[in-house]
Design an enzyme around this catalytic site. Structure first.
Site, PDB file in Angstrom:
ATOM      1  N   GLU A 405       0.681  -1.186  -0.052  1.00 52.19           N
ATOM      2  CA  GLU A 405      -0.031  -0.148  -0.126  1.00 52.19           C
ATOM      3  C   GLU A 405       0.984   1.353   0.078  1.00 52.19           C
ATOM      4  OE1 GLU A 405      -3.014  -0.551  -0.546  1.00 52.19           O
ATOM      5  OE2 GLU A 405      -3.526  -2.517   0.501  1.00 52.19           O
ATOM      6  N   GLY A 406       1.942   1.347  -0.366  1.00 47.67           N
ATOM      7  CA  GLY A 406       3.098   2.094  -0.671  1.00 47.67           C
ATOM      8  C   GLY A 406       3.828   2.262   0.681  1.00 47.67           C
TER       9      GLY A 406
END
Length: 597
Positions: A405-406
């Protein structure tokens, strides 16, 4: 409509009343029933079979996903007309929280399917696409996966090389390219695939059914540090034909879809790191009470009690901040619907409004779960290093949370970057409060003895001062570097850490203030201790990161004035006795023999 709703990022410049935030103590009867049914599913199907997940039993992961689908857990956020439960954002967070406590393998499969597998169709699909695919996904009849990452396109998601070429008759696209780290690839029925049409600036999203006879091949299962029973494979597309009606949203809109999916994924990832901490704490407390050394349980030792208190404090704060933000998003969605926005647009804009908070939570809670597992191993000692205890698998599973998710580094820089963009658009007034801080630095400080007779009076004043410290550092940095600030990554990271601690500390103080007002201070003395302990650490971190930031761009008189201001803004009138606070928290945990909050 509540006109006092704080916009995303405004927590830095606007006072929030404890009455205006949502806390886990505010769950409705329906939400509490949902929580109990999810916990029952996890205990029965997942926790009791942890060894199967550690032995890479991918088929068992799929079997558990099907059972979750039969219980309706895969369609909590899906509208009722498409076979879902149509529940609000807080309820969606609650399910994501409690279903993720037993094993990262199932948590990843669940998150990939419900979030980035199903949600893009729910939010961006047309009626035909939603009617065709969403009911199958919501029931667990089909499973979804998300194909964004490529060998040369990770954090830079829009740089993917996968191509989509329109056929001469205009009826389909041929997709060719390589995707990697695809969760659920081994058993999914459809992929959300991102590819570039011609030389478009931005990628485009497609719904691609998983048909091996249509140019789709899978790599072998990846052998990973953790989440071992989460199916993770490379996916290769070779002139895979996709009907033009399976384009998701509009041409070139793929990057926007990907980014909005990540915003939702980030806050849900924070939720997915909460119950793991609760369970780790409970296991650690039980072991500490049972393990005898020097003729006494190790739970009597101060060093162990300190660890337990810190672990509990972090998850309590994580709960406070996660559900505060979730309710803010839900309120924003309701507000937009009341204003006439379609459901899809309202949900997208509601989450996008609080993208800063989503990034903050992703970073803070993913790092807390790793620390919790690490301390759990330490409490178990040599046994913690053994596969016979749940600690080592939890530690390995937790590690991925800081990457997907980054990465946390990307999210730190994003959070500050998004705040500055909001300020430039006039959505958050940073300039006015920052100028007031400058004026305050030039003035003579008051030497009056403040009145701290009310609960949390000093703590709330301290949070207000911490906000001034952030505005001082961030405001001066923006003034010095302007648009080039993004090139100064260490400075951005320091500012992000200051902002993260402010949001987390304020959330835990507000949660506890609300709890004390409703139940009385004596009944929640352990929660009060946790709020004070968390704030103490937040002050330390902000002091350190503030110094780093100031030293990186200020010199001579400017530096001396800012350092003097930082000392003023991080100074306690009454320094808390942190060892006494830890003792209050640890006593509650050890007497209850579990995480008891």
């Amino acid at each position: 409509m509540n006109q006092d709703i704080t916009r995303g990022g405004q927590f830095l410049v606007k006072e929030t009343k404890c009455e205006n935030i949502f806390t886990p103590e505010d769950f409705t009867e329906e939400q509490m029933m949902m929580r109990e049914s999810v916990k029952e599913f996890v205990d029965k199907e997942l926790w009791s079979n942890k060894d199967r997940f550690e032995k890479k039993d991918y088929a068992f992961t799929k079997e558990c996903m099907q059972k979750a689908g039969e219980l309706g857990l895969l369609g909590v956020s899906v509208p009722e007309e498409y076979g879902g439960l149509g529940m609000g954002f807080v309820s969606t967070m609650l399910v994501c929280d409690y279903i993720s406590g037993a094993t990262g393998s199932f948590s990843t499969a669940f998150g990939a399917h419900t979030g980035i597998g199903t949600m893009p169709i729910t939010l961006y699909g047309n009626d035909e696409q939603k009617n065709k695919y969403v009911p199958k996904l919501a029931s667990g009849g089909w499973f979804g996966a998300y194909c964004l990452t490529e060998p040369d396109a990770g954090s830079d998601a829009n740089s993917g090389k996968t191509k989509a070429v329109l056929s001469e008759d205009g009826k389909y696209y041929s997709i060719t390219g390589q995707k990697m780290w695809i969760s659920n690839a081994g058993f999914c029925n459809l992929f959300i695939v991102f590819a570039r049409i011609e030389d478009d600036k931005n990628i485009t999203g497609f719904i691609v059914e998983n048909d091996p006879d249509n140019g789709i091949t899978l790599g072998e299962e990846e052998h990973k540090l953790g989440i071992r029973a989460s199916s993770t494979r490379q996916v290769f597309f070779s002139e895979t034909k996709v009907p033009v009606e399976n384009m998701l949203s509009e041409r070139g809109n793929g990057f926007k879809i990907a980014m909005n999916a990540l915003n939702v994924g980030r806050i849900k990832l924070a939720a997915a790191c909460l119950d793991s901490q609760r369970r780790l704490i409970t296991q650690s407390v039980k072991y500490a009470n049972e393990r005898i050394q020097f003729k006494t349980p190790i739970s009597t030792f101060g060093a162990i009690r300190t660890k337990l208190a810190e672990m509990a404090t972090n998850v309590y704060a994580g709960e406070a901040a996660s559900y505060r933000a979730a309710a803010s998003i839900e309120e924003r969605i309701k507000q937009r619907i009341a204003e006439g926005n379609p459901q899809q647009e309202a949900e997208l804009k509601g989450v996008e409004e609080f993208a800063i908070e989503c990034s903050i939570l992703k970073v803070a809670v993913s790092e807390d779960v790793q620390n919790c597992a690490d301390e759990g191993i330490q409490i178990f000692g040599g046994m913690g290093f053994s596969e016979d205890t749940p600690m080592e698998s939890a530690w390995r599973d937790a590690r991925i949370s800081r990457i997907y998710e980054g990465t946390n580094e990307i999210n730190r820089m994003l959070s500050v970057g998004m705040l500055i963009k909001k300020a430039m658009k006039g959505h958050v007034d940073l300039l006015g409060p920052a100028m007031k801080v400058v004026d305050e630095l030039m003035s003579i400080p008051s030497f009056d003895t403040p009145d701290y007779s009310e609960l949390f009076a000093e703590e709330k004043e301290m949070i207000d001062k911490l906000k001034k410290a952030f505005l001082m550092v961030a405001g001066s940095a923006v003034q010095k570097y302007g648009p080039d600030l993004e090139e100064h990554q260490p400075l951005l990271m320091a500012a992000a850490d200051m902002m993260i601690e402010i949001y987390m500390a304020e959330s835990v103080v507000l949660r506890t203030e609300k709890l004390a007002k409703n139940q009385g201070q004596e009944k929640v003395k352990e929660q009060i201790a946790m709020a004070q302990l968390y704030l103490y650490h937040a002050v330390d971190i902000i002091t350190q990161k503030g110094k780093e930031g100031i030293a990186s761009f200020a010199e001579d008189d400017e530096q001396r004035i800012m350092l003097m201001g930082l000392r003023r803004f991080t100074k306690y009138t009454n320094l808390p006795n942190v060892n006494a606070l830890r003792e209050i928290i640890a006593t509650k945990l050890i007497d209850a023999n579990e995480y008891a909050f």
